[in-house]
Enzyme design. Structure first.
Site, mmCIF file in Angstrom:
data_model
loop_
_atom_site.group_PDB
_atom_site.id
_atom_site.type_symbol
_atom_site.label_atom_id
_atom_site.label_comp_id
_atom_site.label_asym_id
_atom_site.label_seq_id
_atom_site.Cartn_x
_atom_site.Cartn_y
_atom_site.Cartn_z
ATOM 1 N N CYS A 160 0.833 -1.191 0.000
ATOM 2 C CA CYS A 160 0.000 0.000 0.000
ATOM 3 C C CYS A 160 0.871 1.246 0.000
ATOM 4 O O CYS A 160 2.062 1.175 0.263
ATOM 5 C CB CYS A 160 -0.871 0.016 1.246
ATOM 6 S SG CYS A 160 -1.822 -1.490 1.454
ATOM 7 N N ARG B 9 2.621 1.820 -8.565
ATOM 8 C CA ARG B 9 2.682 0.468 -8.022
ATOM 9 C C ARG B 9 1.366 -0.288 -8.128
ATOM 10 O O ARG B 9 1.311 -1.476 -7.905
ATOM 11 C CB ARG B 9 3.028 0.533 -6.537
ATOM 12 C CG ARG B 9 4.424 0.862 -6.306
ATOM 13 C CD ARG B 9 4.742 0.424 -4.902
ATOM 14 N NE ARG B 9 5.333 1.544 -4.248
ATOM 15 C CZ ARG B 9 4.714 2.289 -3.375
ATOM 16 N NH1 ARG B 9 3.490 2.031 -3.033
ATOM 17 N NH2 ARG B 9 5.341 3.292 -2.845
ATOM 18 N N TRP C 292 -3.620 -1.673 -1.584
ATOM 19 C CA TRP C 292 -3.478 -2.888 -2.394
ATOM 20 C C TRP C 292 -4.023 -3.987 -1.506
ATOM 21 O O TRP C 292 -3.408 -4.359 -0.507
ATOM 22 C CB TRP C 292 -1.997 -3.079 -2.742
ATOM 23 C CG TRP C 292 -1.621 -4.431 -3.234
ATOM 24 C CD1 TRP C 292 -1.174 -5.487 -2.484
ATOM 25 C CD2 TRP C 292 -1.625 -4.896 -4.579
ATOM 26 N NE1 TRP C 292 -0.906 -6.562 -3.299
ATOM 27 C CE2 TRP C 292 -1.167 -6.230 -4.584
ATOM 28 C CE3 TRP C 292 -1.968 -4.304 -5.810
ATOM 29 C CZ2 TRP C 292 -1.050 -6.986 -5.737
ATOM 30 C CZ3 TRP C 292 -1.835 -5.066 -6.952
ATOM 31 C CH2 TRP C 292 -1.382 -6.380 -6.910
ATOM 32 N N ASN D 164 0.004 -0.201 6.441
ATOM 33 C CA ASN D 164 0.617 -0.951 5.347
ATOM 34 C C ASN D 164 1.214 -2.209 5.963
ATOM 35 O O ASN D 164 1.960 -2.112 6.936
ATOM 36 C CB ASN D 164 1.721 -0.078 4.720
ATOM 37 C CG ASN D 164 2.374 -0.730 3.527
ATOM 38 O OD1 ASN D 164 1.962 -1.799 3.094
ATOM 39 N ND2 ASN D 164 3.388 -0.076 2.991
ATOM 40 N N GLY D 165 0.863 -3.392 5.439
ATOM 41 C CA GLY D 165 1.408 -4.630 5.985
ATOM 42 C C GLY D 165 0.299 -5.634 6.261
ATOM 43 O O GLY D 165 -0.816 -5.496 5.736
ATOM 44 N N GLU E 33 11.776 -21.813 -17.628
ATOM 45 C CA GLU E 33 11.563 -20.445 -17.152
ATOM 46 C C GLU E 33 12.762 -19.558 -17.533
ATOM 47 O O GLU E 33 12.580 -18.412 -17.951
ATOM 48 C CB GLU E 33 11.319 -20.443 -15.632
ATOM 49 C CG GLU E 33 11.184 -19.074 -14.982
ATOM 50 C CD GLU E 33 10.070 -18.203 -15.556
ATOM 51 O OE1 GLU E 33 9.243 -18.680 -16.334
ATOM 52 O OE2 GLU E 33 10.066 -16.999 -15.231
ATOM 53 N N LYS F 114 12.461 -16.218 -19.889
ATOM 54 C CA LYS F 114 12.878 -14.893 -19.407
ATOM 55 C C LYS F 114 13.851 -14.262 -20.398
ATOM 56 O O LYS F 114 13.750 -13.090 -20.739
ATOM 57 C CB LYS F 114 13.527 -15.051 -18.027
ATOM 58 C CG LYS F 114 13.245 -13.996 -17.033
ATOM 59 C CD LYS F 114 11.943 -14.098 -16.272
ATOM 60 C CE LYS F 114 10.722 -14.271 -17.090
ATOM 61 N NZ LYS F 114 9.499 -14.478 -16.344
ATOM 62 N N GLU G 112 11.949 -13.158 -23.683
ATOM 63 C CA GLU G 112 10.998 -12.048 -23.668
ATOM 64 C C GLU G 112 11.658 -10.695 -23.431
ATOM 65 O O GLU G 112 11.157 -9.694 -23.934
ATOM 66 C CB GLU G 112 9.836 -12.294 -22.702
ATOM 67 C CG GLU G 112 10.152 -12.253 -21.235
ATOM 68 C CD GLU G 112 8.904 -12.449 -20.368
ATOM 69 O OE1 GLU G 112 7.804 -12.043 -20.759
ATOM 70 O OE2 GLU G 112 9.053 -13.010 -19.271
ATOM 71 N N HIS H 60 18.845 -36.469 -29.496
ATOM 72 C CA HIS H 60 17.825 -36.974 -30.422
ATOM 73 C C HIS H 60 17.506 -35.952 -31.506
ATOM 74 O O HIS H 60 16.461 -36.053 -32.156
ATOM 75 C CB HIS H 60 16.567 -37.380 -29.649
ATOM 76 C CG HIS H 60 16.839 -38.517 -28.709
ATOM 77 N ND1 HIS H 60 17.045 -39.807 -29.152
ATOM 78 C CD2 HIS H 60 17.008 -38.554 -27.361
ATOM 79 C CE1 HIS H 60 17.293 -40.594 -28.118
ATOM 80 N NE2 HIS H 60 17.284 -39.850 -27.017
HETATM 81 O O1 M6R Z 1 -0.937 -12.883 -14.785
HETATM 82 P P1 M6R Z 1 -0.586 -14.276 -15.194
HETATM 83 O O2 M6R Z 1 0.325 -14.952 -14.241
HETATM 84 O O3 M6R Z 1 -1.798 -15.119 -15.486
HETATM 85 O O4 M6R Z 1 0.201 -14.116 -16.558
HETATM 86 C C1 M6R Z 1 0.574 -15.244 -17.289
HETATM 87 C C2 M6R Z 1 1.562 -14.882 -18.360
HETATM 88 O O5 M6R Z 1 1.000 -13.983 -19.268
HETATM 89 C C3 M6R Z 1 2.864 -14.289 -17.770
HETATM 90 O O6 M6R Z 1 3.454 -15.157 -16.853
HETATM 91 C C4 M6R Z 1 3.871 -14.008 -18.899
HETATM 92 O O7 M6R Z 1 4.316 -15.199 -19.459
HETATM 93 C C5 M6R Z 1 5.042 -13.178 -18.361
HETATM 94 N N1 M6R Z 1 5.363 -12.119 -19.260
HETATM 95 C C6 M6R Z 1 6.267 -13.988 -18.143
HETATM 96 O O8 M6R Z 1 7.332 -13.239 -17.660
#
Ligand code: M6R
Length: 613
Positions: free
Chosen positions: A13, A38, A85, A111-112, A488, A492, A495, A511
């Protein structure tokens, strides 16, 4: 490159407070505006005179709050403000802060998370207090009312003794209309002073316009703000010397907590995000997840984990845990596929939907279908009150705080933590024996420290990321649970750096895909799973023989002769190794993207929340 070494600045928050010689309202609103980036779901302010408190709150945007008030007409020079939040109680006007006592003489923002709020609430109700909201925060104002005898500092001291959890609180009262009081433990609070008055806030950007010299309160400290200055005390009421910190950066940098990007900030928030997610769940070696009591495991034949993107990778991890601990047929399905794949979904099915935002269209559609077919549906999300939480039968929340960068980081590692606890608890509730169960729980509790150790490897990951300077491809390989880190890590890198990255099961390389490996091809290899690490190492050697530039992430014990670029994770139970490994791979992707001059927080073609199918 300057490596981030900041305090644990983790904020959900937004809080602002002011007392001085000029109207408070514009200062409170402007401060909240500077924290708006935020994300929040409601906003509110309280202004003080000796006659009355004036409190105004609104669900929705800060602009809605502002337009509901004739700002120039409010001349009060003391007040507090809040953007919420949601963590306890859905976003709504009643759950918004500030919260006020019945006599409307004391008002607070918080906040917390107050972990023991239920038991405090019960005691206060027995004393005749009436609650207006579903929040944990409201107990604070009634406790203050209960203890207040004319000295608010004393009432705060008595109140904080009752609270377990994390808090930064800010208090005003009609009895002392030119004073603002703050207290904190495990949630941030900064205070400052200028010729116009004294300020407090949950984060530096909110007061940076007025002063660059701030006091960052430490846990167990409280402060009294008056128009003439600030005074800091410990919780026993002893006056303390104020330690002033000069903030050298501007507002833009301050919003990122001094980090260069939101992604970097969020990577560094992981120790705190993980700690917050576990808060209140692990207690004296026991897991406390009452939401799971409603799951009738006797009936469950199939378990499906359903999600998209990074959250889907968290599901792969959970799938492996169910296989190990729960003895059920378990699938992990991309949400975009789930409705079309003829999976068994009925009243004997448990479906778990994992989503940071809680708004991803494919995940939501899969949930709706599963509910229609009678499945028991659990959501795991980071956003209280999100669509997914409204449709699911039960919701478990990660407490990662708002994630702003498009690339998901802290949401993922907190999902891994929460899913581990979830599967662990379901297995325990069935009376199943989990091999090394106690050790796993102990290691989970060490995870914030382990992640901190991984963050210290930033310079090394930066150096390794330079291997990609002249490369268009990278390959991530691993086996068993390391495969989660592999997929993962590759996502990362793709993207945010736009380097093509593929994830392979290490044993599958030969293979076909090994044909792609040539001199200087970057291969990131994970070998943290002891049962298969030696085999993975053999697969890596096959790539080295073809000229690959290998970065190996492995355990302290694993033999890795002849490898130049080796990172060893701290000793930790193998089922948890994905978490520290992921942090290293986040840093690797981050620096690769920075070296290539990418817009790290807003990569091309991507949206933070994908609300179309
Ligand atoms: O909000 P969500 O976790 O449902 O989002 C899912 C994906 O769109 C999200 O994880 C996306 O792959 C990210 N950009 C990955 O870093």
């Amino acid at each position: 490159m300057i490596y981030a070494q900041k305090e644990d600045f983790f904020i959900m928050c937004g809080i602002t407070g002011f007392t001085g010689k000029v109207p408070a309202l514009p200062i409170l609103l402007k401060g909240l505006e500077s924290l708006e980036y935020r994300g929040y779901d409601s906003a509110g302010v309280t202004l003080v005179t000796e006659d009355a408190l004036f409190t105004q709150k609104r669900k929705g945007r800060l602009a809605d709050l502002e337009s509901s008030m004739d700002v120039p007409s409010f001349m009060q020079t003391t007040g507090i403000g809040h953007t919420r939040w949601a963590t306890h109680g859905v976003p709504s006007q009643l759950n918004s802060h500030p919260h006020t006592n019945e006599k409307e003489t004391i008002s607070i923002v918080h906040n917390g998370i107050i972990e023991n709020y239920q038991s405090i609430k019960e005691k206060l109700i027995a004393l005749g207090y009436v609650f207006q909201s579903d929040t944990d925060s409201e107990v604070i104002v009634h406790l203050l009312d209960h203890y207040y005898q004319g000295d608010m500092m004393e009432a705060i001291q008595k109140t904080v003794q009752q609270l377990n959890g994390s808090y930064a609180i800010c208090v005003v009262t009609t009895d002392h209309p030119d004073e603002v009081y703050v207290a904190k433990d495990s949630s941030p609070m900064v205070i400052g002073h200028s010729e116009n008055g004294s300020y407090c806030a949950s984060d530096i950007p909110a007061i940076l316009e007025y002063t660059k010299d701030v006091v960052i309160l430490e846990d167990g400290q409280m402060a009294k703000l008056t128009p003439n200055g600030v005074a800091v005390f410990d919780f026993a009421g002893n006056a303390l010397e104020t330690k002033v910190t000069h903030i050298p950066y501007d507002m833009n940098a301050a919003q990122k907590g001094g980090y260069t990007t939101f992604m970097e900030k969020e990577i560094y928030e992981q120790p705190v995000a993980i700690k917050e997610t576990m808060r209140g769940i692990i207690d004296h070696g026991q897991i406390h997840l009452p939401q799971l009591d409603a799951v009738d495991m006797q009936k469950i034949q199939y378990v499906h984990f359903v999600a998209c993107g990074t959250a889907y990778h968290a599901c792969l991890y959970a799938q492996a845990l169910v296989q190990k601990w729960l003895g059920r047929i378990v699938t992990c399905v991309a949400a975009s596929e789930f409705r079309y794949g003829n999976y068994p979904v009925n009243e004997n099915t448990l479906c778990v939907f994992v989503t940071q935002s809680g708004e991803t269209a494919d995940t939501l559609a899969a949930l709706k279908m599963s509910k229609e077919k009678g499945a028991q549906c659990i959501a795991v999300t980071n956003v209280l009150g999100s669509s997914i939480s409204r449709y699911a039968d039960q919701t478990l929340y990660t407490s990662a705080g708002p994630e702003i960068a498009v690339a998901s980081t802290k949401a993922f590692t907190t999902q891994l933590v929460l899913l581990t606890l979830m599967v662990f608890d379901l297995a325990k509730k069935e009376g199943r024996e989990i091999a090394d169960g106690d050790a796993i729980l102990k290691d989970l509790q060490r995870m914030p420290e382990i992640v901190k150790e991984m963050l210290e490897k930033a310079p090394l990951m930066d150096q390794y990321a330079h291997f990609l300077d002249n490369q268009y491809d990278a390959y991530f390989i691993g086996r068993q649970m390391d495969y989660v880190g592999v997929v993962e890590g590759a996502l990362k890198l793709k993207e945010i750096s736009y380097v093509h990255a593929d994830a392979y099961l290490a044993g599958e390389l030969k293979h076909g895909s090994i044909a792609l490996i040539e001199k200087d091809t970057v291969v990131v290899a994970l070998a943290t799973e002891p049962s298969v690490a030696a085999k993975t190492i053999s697969n890596i050697e096959e790539t080295v023989a073809r000229g690959a530039n290998v970065i190996l992430i492995t355990t302290q014990q694993q033999d890795a002769p002849g490898f130049k670029n080796v990172i060893r994770i701290p000793d930790i139970h193998p089922v948890l190794a994905t978490i520290p490994v992921t942090v290293l791979l986040q840093l690797f992707a981050y620096y690769a993207a920075v070296h290539k001059g990418r817009d790290v927080d807003k990569p091309r073609n991507l949206a933070k929340s994908v609300t179309v199918e």
